[in-house]
Design an enzyme around this catalytic site. Sequence first.
Site, short mmCIF file in Angstrom:
data_model
loop_
_atom_site.label_atom_id
_atom_site.label_comp_id
_atom_site.label_asym_id
_atom_site.label_seq_id
_atom_site.Cartn_x
_atom_site.Cartn_y
_atom_site.Cartn_z
CB ILE A 34 43.65 -61.19 4.01
CG1 ILE A 34 44.46 -60.22 4.84
CG2 ILE A 34 43.72 -62.61 4.76
CD1 ILE A 34 45.89 -60.60 4.96
CE1 TYR A 79 38.04 -54.63 10.69
CE2 TYR A 79 39.83 -54.16 12.22
CZ TYR A 79 39.36 -54.93 11.33
OH TYR A 79 40.08 -55.92 10.51
#
Length: 310
Positions: free
Chosen positions: A23, A172
């Site tokens: 990204i 996460y």
Amino acid sequence: MTASATFPAGDKTFLVTGANAGIGYFVAEQLAATGATVVLACRDTAKAELALATIRSRIPDARLRQIPLDLADPATLPAAVEALDTERLDAVVLNAGVMLSDHRRRLSPQGHELMFATNHLGHFALVHRLMPLLTATPHSRVVTVGSFAARSERLDLIDLDSEHDYRPKRSYGRSKLAQMLFGFELDRRLRALGATTASIVAHPGGALDSLTPSRPPLFIRTTAQHLRGLGAGLVLHGKHAGARPIVRAVLDPDIGSGELWGPRIFGLRGAPGRETPRPHMTDPDTAARLWDASVELTGLGRRPWLGAVA
């Protein structure tokens, strides 16, 4: 029309963390197309140079730089900020992240769980270091890159380092939720101070390599990968598309501080759109307690912008 084409930014400077892959790479590529100066902040210098060369192969006149940045080790941040060497910073994109699948809990140099240390604490400390430069630049922006994974998690303020309950996927998701809570809390504190700097949260939705166009030699999508990803394309998209809500959050002057942006279709794919954040992502009490804990965990002294909201 892409955000980079709609909102030219030739005189601006943008910093993107973790811009050497995924990204972050596409955020840097799309921002470079605006004519702005884009600084790639990456832990691996060789990979950063490869990303620079890849962007220049597509945008020959791109204005690019790179600085070394290891978010897992806040002790390295002063040198990174010094290397930035700029008089203005129009936006910083807090994109870099670690996502581990190993069930062995890994630690940062300071002894914190590695995903929480990198994804949240490192960015928290970086913004602290950059704030004088950001507030000196009129209408600057801090764009925090969250994740769809944060929707299903809740923060455990007693166990931020996952010492007692470490599960990679959960840790996460919680680290990304911490980032998003920080982004919304930063908005509240900046507005309380009357600063023109905006804090915006964005996320890429569901972004897969198999739906991402090749960027040789940085990334090459094979035919087999492409074919495997065709079905997923009904509900997900590629990393180039996942970068667009983030780029829009950097460039669009009509986006206000405290907003959340992501893909329009179920928050997973499609053109960028404004979203209503879940209540647990913006809870002021949780965010304030996380902020105070982050100050202690990073060893930062209290500065005016770190004070409590009146």
